[in-house]
Design a protein around this motif. Structure first.
Motif, short mmCIF file in Angstrom:
data_model
loop_
_atom_site.label_atom_id
_atom_site.label_comp_id
_atom_site.label_asym_id
_atom_site.label_seq_id
_atom_site.Cartn_x
_atom_site.Cartn_y
_atom_site.Cartn_z
N HIS A 198 -9.94 -18.19 39.15
CA HIS A 198 -9.49 -17.51 40.36
C HIS A 198 -9.14 -18.52 41.45
N LYS A 233 -5.90 -14.99 45.58
CA LYS A 233 -6.16 -13.66 45.03
C LYS A 233 -6.85 -12.77 46.06
N ASP A 291 -16.44 -16.52 35.37
CA ASP A 291 -15.46 -16.69 36.44
C ASP A 291 -15.55 -18.10 37.01
N TRP A 294 -13.81 -20.80 40.02
CA TRP A 294 -12.99 -20.95 41.21
C TRP A 294 -12.60 -22.42 41.33
#
Length: 353
Positions: free
Chosen positions: A253, A257, A294, A296
């Motif tokens: 991500h 976003k 996830d 980043w």
């Protein structure tokens, strides 16, 4: 009396990303005293001796691509010899995504024997290149994508070459074209690392962060990495995961976003809604007997990378214990059918049919 920029002078600057030279301003009838007043008032910003940018244009520009493009145009406009943009500066003009260096400078090249020096924020390179390797983009002459990938890889090493080559593949530039550009560089400094990075590149990475996440997985010892893996949830909606290792998915991500479209991001709704949708998606994917992690930007670049790697190892091990080390045949067959119907997803982060 408040000085104002003549309309034709402003139009000349706006046609060049807001950049205008002192000589161009004088040619439009803007006097030296008016130029000085415009600088004091902030309507003009000095980029380098003899070159300016519209103040509001500079303030609105993002720092990673737009401002470097302005600085490159200012540098070239004040040079007396014929240079072409190269390395990072060429990449920005060509739309080639690269890994931003710690201390960005303007890069220019002209024909000659391999040498370089940096002064006043400009790296000047002498190197041999063919006329066919020069592209004209946005009114600027720059070395083409293949040569730019090779130059960045030689200058900064394997990871930078891998990132640039991933982006070049997304643009439709082949690995063979870059290898051809490197063919005459056998004895150039950094060529070995550049070739290693180009060799590791893969089609399917849709951002620099995705390339860095794949590099992290490879450093952790995972070689069988699938890119852009489609999953059809029970609702019938298709989600495209950035990376897959066995039965474990990795989503990368970026802050865009969550940032509203009005601020240059991708979110067309509040950040809370975006975060909630991400959680719902993770639940739907998990229901297909898949694990998900996830990542980043802070996880793939910088001091947080090591901790992110440890977390990935734990997450993947947990998924392996639950669902096994290899992708379930049903999911593999389903993904093959989806990919046949939808060869590539249309834009990063979107949902398929």
């Amino acid at each position: 009396m408040v000085a104002t920029m003549p309309t034709h002078a402003r139009a000349r600057a706006e046609a060049n990303l807001g950049v205008v030279t002192r000589q161009q301003l004088l040619d439009t009838g803007t006097t030296p005293s008016v130029i000085a007043a415009l600088v004091r008032a902030g309507e003009l910003r000095v980029l380098r001796r003899g070159a300016y940018c519209l103040g509001e244009t500079w303030e609105a520009a993002e720092p990673y691509v737009e401002r470097p493009r302005m600085l490159a145009r200012a540098a070239v406009a004040t040079m007396h010899r014929s240079w072409v943009l190269s390395h990072d500066s060429a990449a920005h003009e060509l739309g080639l995504s690269i890994l931003t260096p710690p201390e960005p400078v303007v890069h220019v090249t002209r024909p000659g024997y391999s040498s370089a020096w940096t002064r006043d924020g400009v790296a000047r390179h002498y190197a041999r290149f063919q006329p066919r390797q020069v592209a004209q983009v946005g009114g600027m002459r720059c070395l083409d994508v293949a040569r730019t990938v090779a130059d960045i890889g030689r200058l900064r090493g394997e990871l930078h070459a891998m990132v640039a080559m991933d982006a070049a593949l997304e643009m439709g530039v082949t690995r063979a074209a870059v290898e051809e550009a490197m063919a005459a560089m056998d004895f150039y400094p950094g060529i070995v690392a550049a070739r290693l990075g180009v060799g590791r590149a893969r089609l399917g990475a849709e951002s620099v962060a995705e390339t860095l996440a794949r590099d992290l997985l490879q450093v952790l010892g995972f070689d069988d990495i699938d890119l852009q893996f489609p999953v059809r949830t029970r609702s019938g909606r298709i989600y495209w995961a950035d990376l897959r290792v066995g039965n474990h998915l990795v989503e990368v991500h970026g802050v865009l976003k969550l940032r509203p479209v009005s601020d240059g991001g991708l979110a067309d709704r509040p950040a809370d809604d975006v975060a909630r949708e991400m959680q719902e998606r993770a639940s739907l994917i998990s229901a297909r007997r898949l694990g998900i992690s996830d990542l980043w930007w802070k996880d793939v670049r910088g001091p947080g990378r090591q901790l992110a790697g440890l977390r990935l190892l734990r997450d993947i091990a947990t998924t392996c214990d639950r669902y096994g080390p290899t992708l379930h045949p049903e999911l593999a067959e389903e993904a093959e059918r989806i990919r046949a119907a939808h060869p590539r997803r249309r834009t990063p982060g979107t949902l398929g049919a």
